[in-house]
Write an enzyme that holds these catalytic residues in place. Sequence first.
Site, short mmCIF file in Angstrom:
data_model
loop_
_atom_site.label_atom_id
_atom_site.label_comp_id
_atom_site.label_asym_id
_atom_site.label_seq_id
_atom_site.Cartn_x
_atom_site.Cartn_y
_atom_site.Cartn_z
N SER A 1 14.73 -20.86 13.38
CA SER A 1 14.58 -21.69 12.19
C SER A 1 14.96 -23.14 12.51
O SER A 1 14.46 -23.70 13.48
CB SER A 1 15.42 -21.11 11.04
OG SER A 1 14.96 -21.58 9.80
N ASP B 1 10.04 -16.65 9.42
CA ASP B 1 11.31 -17.14 9.96
C ASP B 1 12.02 -16.04 10.76
O ASP B 1 12.23 -14.93 10.27
CB ASP B 1 12.19 -17.57 8.78
CG ASP B 1 13.44 -18.32 9.20
OD1 ASP B 1 14.03 -17.96 10.22
OD2 ASP B 1 13.82 -19.26 8.48
#
Length: 284
Positions: free
Chosen positions: A42, A166
């Site tokens: 991320s 993610d």
Amino acid sequence: MDLPRPIGFVLGGGGSLGAIQVGMLRALAERDITPDLVTGTSVGSLNGALIAQAGEPPIERLTDIWSRMTRQSVFPGSLIGQVRTFQRTKTHLFPSDGLAAVVDEHLGGGVTFSDLRLPLGVVAMDVATAAPVLIRSGPVAPAVLASAAIPGIFPPVEHEGRVLYDGGVVANVPMRQAIAMGAKSLVVLDCAFPGRLPEVPRGMAEIVLYMAMVSMRQQAVLEAPLAAAEVPVVYLPGPPLIRVTPLDFTHTPELIGESYVVSSAFLHGLTVSGPGLYGAPGRA
């Protein structure tokens, strides 16, 4: 502090809390602790890619980038805009255009993994298998964008035949991936509330992020001892005093400053003697 090489820097996700990693990196640089390889998830994949591109932590550049980062640039639009986006897509609250622009501006759209000075592993999640995907080749920007595609917040990213979300869902602090890349010791820069939980979330976007990051924190608590059974794991503490949501970019100077102070104090006199966990998730 003498760490076995190769040293892997492991950078976790956390939205605006990624600024914490800048202070941690400054404390590490002052002690000449530098990485031989980097893994990131991320926002940690963005910070990690910048480190790998420079060949060492580019502290001043990261400080400048984070000082100019705003909620509107990453999570654009009003509350009404979020509702309209969700009504139209049924899957997410924000378009990924703002995040993509940030990634392209700071990394460059044409940069590939082979252009980087350090080995980089970017972690995302394969929607079809719910398994972590370690991306190490091809263009860097779409890999980072996929790694940061928070479910419910951003749309998934199609990359090299996979639909990706993610990586924080399955490997927010990618220690196993760094070991798989050959690291013989790890320095973990976790920004998913390593010191304290944030303020009470308000609004759907903050609730989604809060729940995801509490899960991510627990994941790190479980996985850190497993990695530490193989290699030394230096787990830097986070700032204990600042309560801020992952959507709030107005506390960047405090996050950088507090994390630097706490990390410097933690590293001072730290002795590493073989595999083990030095520090721990959630400990300030």
